[in-house]
Design a protein around this motif. Structure first.
Motif, PDB file in Angstrom:
ATOM      1  N   ASP A 167       0.835  -1.192   0.000  1.00 49.20           N
ATOM      2  CA  ASP A 167       0.000   0.000   0.000  1.00 49.20           C
ATOM      3  C   ASP A 167       0.874   1.248   0.000  1.00 49.20           C
ATOM      4  OD1 ASP A 167      -2.526  -1.424   0.308  1.00 49.20           O
ATOM      5  OD2 ASP A 167      -1.804  -1.877   2.313  1.00 49.20           O
ATOM      6  N   PHE A 168       2.093   1.081   0.512  1.00 47.96           N
ATOM      7  CA  PHE A 168       3.075   2.164   0.587  1.00 47.96           C
ATOM      8  C   PHE A 168       4.419   1.548   0.261  1.00 47.96           C
ATOM      9  CE2 PHE A 168       6.369   4.442   2.896  1.00 47.96           C
ATOM     10  CZ  PHE A 168       6.081   5.765   2.658  1.00 47.96           C
ATOM     11  N   LEU A 213       4.652   8.553   6.046  1.00 47.77           N
ATOM     12  CA  LEU A 213       3.627   7.624   6.524  1.00 47.77           C
ATOM     13  C   LEU A 213       2.444   8.377   7.131  1.00 47.77           C
ATOM     14  CD1 LEU A 213       5.913   4.869   8.008  1.00 47.77           C
ATOM     15  CD2 LEU A 213       4.252   4.566   6.166  1.00 47.77           C
ATOM     16  N   HIS A 239      -0.252   9.302   4.839  1.00 44.63           N
ATOM     17  CA  HIS A 239      -1.151   8.203   4.488  1.00 44.63           C
ATOM     18  C   HIS A 239      -1.893   7.688   5.715  1.00 44.63           C
ATOM     19  CE1 HIS A 239       1.671   8.283   1.141  1.00 44.63           C
ATOM     20  NE2 HIS A 239       0.713   7.726   0.432  1.00 44.63           N
TER      21      HIS A 239
END
Length: 133
Positions: A12-13, A31, A34
């Motif tokens: 997802d990242f 981070l 997100h």
């Protein structure tokens, strides 16, 4: 080292970067951007910070790494840092009260459900899994 279980899904990242001290807070901020997808964000930030700091300390500043966070919408979050040295494995140790280092993996071990190392011919990945909070 624990069995990594099933292969992780697409991250997802994912971020490729050089392991330098200024990258640690920058990664934490990335981070945070997100944050809507990541729970528990503070634990994820702690894990990536400790894993990246281990690369800096044990492999040297400027080592290329890939940071991945996978499973933000499942019941487990997988945090992984891949570096180009398959031989330098992190070791969980007990730091003494006066030790200035040696607590990173103990912190990771305390907040994660499990963690381990995947070794390949030309790299290794240190990963941990967190329960979604």
């Amino acid at each position: 080292m624990q069995d990594p279980g099933p292969a992780p899904a697409s991250p997802d990242f994912e971020l490729d970067l050089l392991a330098v001290p200024k990258a640690v807070p920058e990664l934490r901020r990335a981070l945070s951007a997100h944050a809507h997808a990541y729970r528990p964000l503070p634990d994820i930030q702690l894990c990536v910070s400790e894993l990246l700091s281990n690369v800096i300390r044990h492999l040297g500043e400027g080592t290329p790494v890939t940071v991945r966070v996978t499973g933000a919408h499942g019941n487990r979050i997988r945090v992984a840092v891949t570096d180009p040295d398959p031989r330098a494995w992190p070791l969980l140790r007990r730091a003494g009260g006066d030790d200035e280092t040696g607590r990173g993996l103990a912190l990771l071990d305390a907040v994660s459900l499990r963690w381990g190392i995947e070794q390949e011919a030309d790299r290794k990945t240190v990963w941990c899994e967190l329960g979604e909070g």
